[in-house]
Each structure stands twice: as structure tokens, then as C-alpha cells.
Design a protein around this motif. Structure first.
Motif, PDB file in Angstrom:
ATOM      1  N   THR A 139       0.803  -1.231   0.000  1.00 21.75           N
ATOM      2  CA  THR A 139       0.000   0.000   0.000  1.00 21.75           C
ATOM      3  C   THR A 139       0.831   1.274   0.000  1.00 21.75           C
ATOM      4  OG1 THR A 139      -0.170  -0.070   2.418  1.00 21.75           O
ATOM      5  CG2 THR A 139      -1.923  -1.164   1.152  1.00 21.75           C
ATOM      6  N   GLY A 140       2.124   1.169   0.200  1.00 22.07           N
ATOM      7  CA  GLY A 140       2.937   2.373   0.182  1.00 22.07           C
ATOM      8  C   GLY A 140       4.292   2.145   0.815  1.00 22.07           C
ATOM      9  N   ALA A 141       5.179   3.141   0.660  1.00 24.58           N
ATOM     10  CA  ALA A 141       6.545   3.005   1.164  1.00 24.58           C
ATOM     11  C   ALA A 141       6.584   2.882   2.684  1.00 24.58           C
ATOM     12  CB  ALA A 141       7.383   4.200   0.706  1.00 24.58           C
ATOM     13  N   GLY A 142       5.730   3.655   3.379  1.00 20.75           N
ATOM     14  CA  GLY A 142       5.728   3.591   4.835  1.00 20.75           C
ATOM     15  C   GLY A 142       5.303   2.222   5.349  1.00 20.75           C
ATOM     16  N   ALA A 143       4.268   1.657   4.741  1.00 23.87           N
ATOM     17  CA  ALA A 143       3.796   0.333   5.143  1.00 23.87           C
ATOM     18  C   ALA A 143       4.840  -0.728   4.840  1.00 23.87           C
ATOM     19  CB  ALA A 143       2.487   0.001   4.430  1.00 23.87           C
ATOM     20  N   ALA A 144       5.540  -0.558   3.714  1.00 22.63           N
ATOM     21  CA  ALA A 144       6.574  -1.525   3.334  1.00 22.63           C
ATOM     22  C   ALA A 144       7.736  -1.486   4.328  1.00 22.63           C
ATOM     23  CB  ALA A 144       7.069  -1.234   1.922  1.00 22.63           C
ATOM     24  N   ARG A 145       8.120  -0.274   4.757  1.00 24.11           N
ATOM     25  CA  ARG A 145       9.224  -0.152   5.720  1.00 24.11           C
ATOM     26  C   ARG A 145       8.834  -0.807   7.046  1.00 24.11           C
ATOM     27  NH1 ARG A 145       9.820   5.029   3.372  1.00 24.11           N
ATOM     28  NH2 ARG A 145       8.501   5.948   4.998  1.00 24.11           N
ATOM     29  N   ARG A 146       7.601  -0.527   7.495  1.00 23.46           N
ATOM     30  CA  ARG A 146       7.178  -1.122   8.769  1.00 23.46           C
ATOM     31  C   ARG A 146       7.077  -2.639   8.643  1.00 23.46           C
ATOM     32  NH1 ARG A 146       5.696  -0.847  13.706  1.00 23.46           N
ATOM     33  NH2 ARG A 146       3.803  -1.799  14.568  1.00 23.46           N
ATOM     34  N   TRP A 147       6.553  -3.133   7.535  1.00 22.98           N
ATOM     35  CA  TRP A 147       6.461  -4.581   7.309  1.00 22.98           C
ATOM     36  C   TRP A 147       7.847  -5.222   7.363  1.00 22.98           C
ATOM     37  CZ3 TRP A 147       3.212  -8.704   6.649  1.00 22.98           C
ATOM     38  CH2 TRP A 147       3.749  -9.831   6.015  1.00 22.98           C
ATOM     39  N   ASN A 148       8.791  -4.644   6.636  1.00 24.12           N
ATOM     40  CA  ASN A 148      10.139  -5.219   6.594  1.00 24.12           C
ATOM     41  C   ASN A 148      10.803  -5.194   7.970  1.00 24.12           C
ATOM     42  OD1 ASN A 148       9.977  -5.739   3.836  1.00 24.12           O
ATOM     43  ND2 ASN A 148      10.806  -3.724   3.278  1.00 24.12           N
ATOM     44  N   ARG A 149      10.574  -4.104   8.714  1.00 23.15           N
ATOM     45  CA  ARG A 149      11.153  -4.018  10.057  1.00 23.15           C
ATOM     46  C   ARG A 149      10.565  -5.089  10.970  1.00 23.15           C
ATOM     47  NH1 ARG A 149       9.430  -1.635  14.828  1.00 23.15           N
ATOM     48  NH2 ARG A 149      11.130  -1.126  16.299  1.00 23.15           N
ATOM     49  N   LEU A 150       9.256  -5.254  10.943  1.00 26.36           N
ATOM     50  CA  LEU A 150       8.615  -6.241  11.813  1.00 26.36           C
ATOM     51  C   LEU A 150       9.019  -7.658  11.437  1.00 26.36           C
ATOM     52  CD1 LEU A 150       5.051  -4.648  12.029  1.00 26.36           C
ATOM     53  CD2 LEU A 150       6.763  -4.754  13.859  1.00 26.36           C
ATOM     54  N   VAL A 151       9.130  -7.927  10.151  1.00 26.46           N
ATOM     55  CA  VAL A 151       9.554  -9.260   9.713  1.00 26.46           C
ATOM     56  C   VAL A 151      10.980  -9.536  10.175  1.00 26.46           C
ATOM     57  CG1 VAL A 151      10.135 -10.680   7.704  1.00 26.46           C
ATOM     58  CG2 VAL A 151       7.963  -9.442   7.775  1.00 26.46           C
ATOM     59  N   ARG A 152      11.854  -8.521  10.065  1.00 21.24           N
ATOM     60  CA  ARG A 152      13.232  -8.707  10.532  1.00 21.24           C
ATOM     61  C   ARG A 152      13.267  -8.985  12.026  1.00 21.24           C
ATOM     62  NH1 ARG A 152      16.023  -3.546  10.404  1.00 21.24           N
ATOM     63  NH2 ARG A 152      15.298  -3.420  12.553  1.00 21.24           N
ATOM     64  N   LEU A 153      12.492  -8.239  12.800  1.00 23.52           N
ATOM     65  CA  LEU A 153      12.459  -8.469  14.243  1.00 23.52           C
ATOM     66  C   LEU A 153      11.946  -9.869  14.558  1.00 23.52           C
ATOM     67  CD1 LEU A 153      11.053  -5.048  15.566  1.00 23.52           C
ATOM     68  CD2 LEU A 153      13.439  -5.834  15.526  1.00 23.52           C
ATOM     69  N   ALA A 154      10.916 -10.310  13.848  1.00 23.74           N
ATOM     70  CA  ALA A 154      10.378 -11.649  14.073  1.00 23.74           C
ATOM     71  C   ALA A 154      11.397 -12.715  13.683  1.00 23.74           C
ATOM     72  CB  ALA A 154       9.084 -11.842  13.284  1.00 23.74           C
ATOM     73  N   GLU A 155      12.136 -12.486  12.611  1.00 23.12           N
ATOM     74  CA  GLU A 155      13.185 -13.429  12.217  1.00 23.12           C
ATOM     75  C   GLU A 155      14.257 -13.536  13.297  1.00 23.12           C
ATOM     76  OE1 GLU A 155      13.057 -12.894   7.323  1.00 23.12           O
ATOM     77  OE2 GLU A 155      14.659 -11.992   8.514  1.00 23.12           O
ATOM     78  N   VAL A 156      14.667 -12.392  13.835  1.00 24.67           N
ATOM     79  CA  VAL A 156      15.716 -12.388  14.852  1.00 24.67           C
ATOM     80  C   VAL A 156      15.235 -13.120  16.105  1.00 24.67           C
ATOM     81  CG1 VAL A 156      17.031 -10.897  16.414  1.00 24.67           C
ATOM     82  CG2 VAL A 156      16.878 -10.330  13.991  1.00 24.67           C
ATOM     83  N   VAL A 157      13.982 -12.898  16.480  1.00 24.94           N
ATOM     84  CA  VAL A 157      13.425 -13.598  17.642  1.00 24.94           C
ATOM     85  C   VAL A 157      13.470 -15.106  17.418  1.00 24.94           C
ATOM     86  CG1 VAL A 157      11.260 -14.080  18.843  1.00 24.94           C
ATOM     87  CG2 VAL A 157      11.967 -11.724  18.472  1.00 24.94           C
ATOM     88  N   GLN A 158      13.085 -15.552  16.218  1.00 21.83           N
ATOM     89  CA  GLN A 158      13.091 -16.985  15.925  1.00 21.83           C
ATOM     90  C   GLN A 158      14.511 -17.529  15.817  1.00 21.83           C
ATOM     91  OE1 GLN A 158       9.892 -17.708  16.886  1.00 21.83           O
ATOM     92  NE2 GLN A 158      10.237 -19.394  15.488  1.00 21.83           N
ATOM     93  N   GLU A 159      15.426 -16.754  15.249  1.00 23.40           N
ATOM     94  CA  GLU A 159      16.819 -17.186  15.149  1.00 23.40           C
ATOM     95  C   GLU A 159      17.433 -17.325  16.545  1.00 23.40           C
ATOM     96  OE1 GLU A 159      18.448 -14.125  12.724  1.00 23.40           O
ATOM     97  OE2 GLU A 159      17.539 -14.876  10.882  1.00 23.40           O
ATOM     98  N   HIS A 160      17.102 -16.400  17.428  1.00 24.55           N
ATOM     99  CA  HIS A 160      17.599 -16.460  18.795  1.00 24.55           C
ATOM    100  C   HIS A 160      17.050 -17.693  19.508  1.00 24.55           C
ATOM    101  CE1 HIS A 160      17.896 -15.121  23.088  1.00 24.55           C
ATOM    102  NE2 HIS A 160      19.050 -14.657  22.668  1.00 24.55           N
ATOM    103  N   GLN A 161      15.759 -17.983  19.297  1.00 24.44           N
ATOM    104  CA  GLN A 161      15.156 -19.162  19.897  1.00 24.44           C
ATOM    105  C   GLN A 161      15.800 -20.440  19.367  1.00 24.44           C
ATOM    106  OE1 GLN A 161      13.117 -19.240  22.323  1.00 24.44           O
ATOM    107  NE2 GLN A 161      11.494 -20.765  22.128  1.00 24.44           N
ATOM    108  N   ALA A 162      16.068 -20.463  18.056  1.00 30.41           N
ATOM    109  CA  ALA A 162      16.705 -21.632  17.457  1.00 30.41           C
ATOM    110  C   ALA A 162      18.119 -21.830  17.987  1.00 30.41           C
ATOM    111  CB  ALA A 162      16.728 -21.490  15.934  1.00 30.41           C
ATOM    112  N   ALA A 163      18.846 -20.717  18.182  1.00 32.32           N
ATOM    113  CA  ALA A 163      20.201 -20.813  18.728  1.00 32.32           C
ATOM    114  C   ALA A 163      20.176 -21.379  20.137  1.00 32.32           C
ATOM    115  CB  ALA A 163      20.867 -19.432  18.712  1.00 32.32           C
TER     116      ALA A 163
END
Length: 226
Positions: A139-163
Motif C-alpha cells: 500500500t505504500g513506502a511507509g507500510a513496506a518499511r514497517r512490514w520489513n522491520r517487523l519481519v526482521r524483528l520476528a526473524e531475529v526472535v526466531q533465530e535467537h530461539q533456534a540458537a
């Protein structure tokens, strides 16, 4: 090969005189020492482990007296205490984040390594979609930035759990090395994820926990699958 591990809990229960704190006991039979049960007590604050506050060793209840180990100073000195506590802490964190019923089901897992990158990425995207169903990166650049940030944070949380599931002594450092950043950056991301309400989902039980925690029922029950 699949093998369940058997962990039992008491609590968390309020600590008398410190109503804002709770006590959680985790106990299991170690793979290396099937004759004993190891108990760890953890102080819990706001749903998270504050620190371990006690540890004790007892004979496995169903063990004949003549087969009991002689628990002297040399035995205690040689006990892999750090490894046992790390496994107990992981089990405690799983219970606090998911509840006893979910952990009991999850511990029927395998001892294959946890944390496949593609699985983590898909899990992270699913976590964001479920928590923010109206967030559309198209829907727009702002939504894309927030989406990418949240996905990165969720990835890091899962990577930390896996470690943690792999038994990494410094899981934040392991994630940092894989991502090419400093451990402090990973810790900042984890803090930001917590502020956003992003909680780790359990990954399959990794090699470390199945190497430390046996499938023997720590209460001495024989032939029970529970």
C-alpha cells in the motif's frame, strides 16, 4: 530418530513476602546420569526468568537403594552443572512462554537441528501477518518499511530461539555472527521485538536438549506416556 524428553514442573507459585516474584521448579533425569533427578529453582518476574535460586540432586525414585550413586564431593565437582542448568533454563523458558500443555506436546519432538532459514523466514512472515492483519506492504513506502522491520524483528526472535535450542552458550552472539552485526545490535532488536509484542514460537527440540534430558519420568513412573 524421534525421542521424547521428559521434563516436569512445579509452579510458578508466589513467593511469600515477595508478591511480585514467583518460584518455578524444573526437574528431569539427565541422559548421562539416569540414577538421579536434577532439580532447578528459578525466580520469575513479570513472566520471565530473573535468576536460578537453587539446585538439588536426588535419587531417581524408582531406583533400588543398592543401585544409588554415592554423591560425594568428587561427584558434585565433576557434574556438568552448567550444561544441566542451560537445559533446565531452556525448558523453563519454553513453559513460561507457551504453557505446560504446549511444552508437553512439543517435547515429543526429534533431535534434529532446529532453525532452518527458510522455515524461520516463513514463520516470521506468518507472525507479522497474524499480529498485524491490516498491514499491507503493497500500500505504500511507509507500510513496506514497517512490514520489513517487523519481519526482521520476528526473524531475529526466531533465530535467537533456534540458537538456544541448539545449545548455543551465547545465542545473541550466534545470531549476530550469522547476520554480520554486533551482538549489541541483536539485543536491541530483541528488545524492540518485545516492545512490539513479538514473542518467539517454539522451534523443534534441538540436539542439545535431547543430549542432556532423558525420556525417563523423573517422578519414577514407569510405562506412562505423559
Amino acid at each position: 530418530m524421534s525421542r521424547r524428553i521428559n521434563v516436569r514442573y512445579h509452579g510458578p507459585d508466589p513467593i511469600e513476602g515477595a508478591e511480585h516474584l514467583q518460584l518455578l521448579e524444573v526437574y528431569f533425569v539427565p541422559v548421562e546420569y539416569p540414577q538421579i533427578v536434577v532439580h532447578w529453582d528459578y525466580v520469575v518476574q513479570d513472566g520471565e526468568i530473573a535468576f536460578p535460586s537453587g539446585m538439588r540432586i536426588e535419587p531417581w525414585p524408582a531406583l533400588p537403594v543398592n543401585d544409588r550413586l554415592h554423591v560425594g564431593a568428587s561427584f558434585v565437582r565433576d557434574l556438568p552443572t552448567a550444561k544441566l542448568e542451560r537445559a533446565a533454563r531452556m525448558a523453563a523458558e519454553m513453559m513460561l512462554s507457551q504453557g505446560k500443555a504446549a511444552v508437553r506436546e512439543k517435547l515429543k519432538g526429534t533431535h534434529s537441528p532446529a532453525g532452518d532459514p527458510e522455515e524461520i523466514q516463513e514463520t516470521a512472515r506468518a507472525m507479522v501477518r497474524e499480529r498485524w492483519p491490516d498491514l499491507d506492504p503493497e500500500t505504500g513506502a511507509g507500510a513496506a518499511r514497517r512490514w520489513n522491520r517487523l519481519v526482521r524483528l520476528a526473524e531475529v526472535v526466531q533465530e535467537h530461539q533456534a540458537a538456544r535450542a541448539r545449545g548455543e552458550k551465547a545465542p545473541a552472539s550466534a545470531v549476530a555472527q550469522a547476520r554480520g552485526v554486533e551482538p549489541g545490535t541483536v539485543r536491541t532488536w530483541l528488545h524492540q521485538a518485545k516492545q512490539e509484542g513479538i514473542a518467539a514460537r517454539l522451534v523443534p527440540v534441538g540436539t542439545f536438549m535431547t543430549e542432556v534430558i532423558s525420556d525417563i519420568h523423573p517422578d519414577g513412573v514407569i510405562g506412562e506416556d505423559g
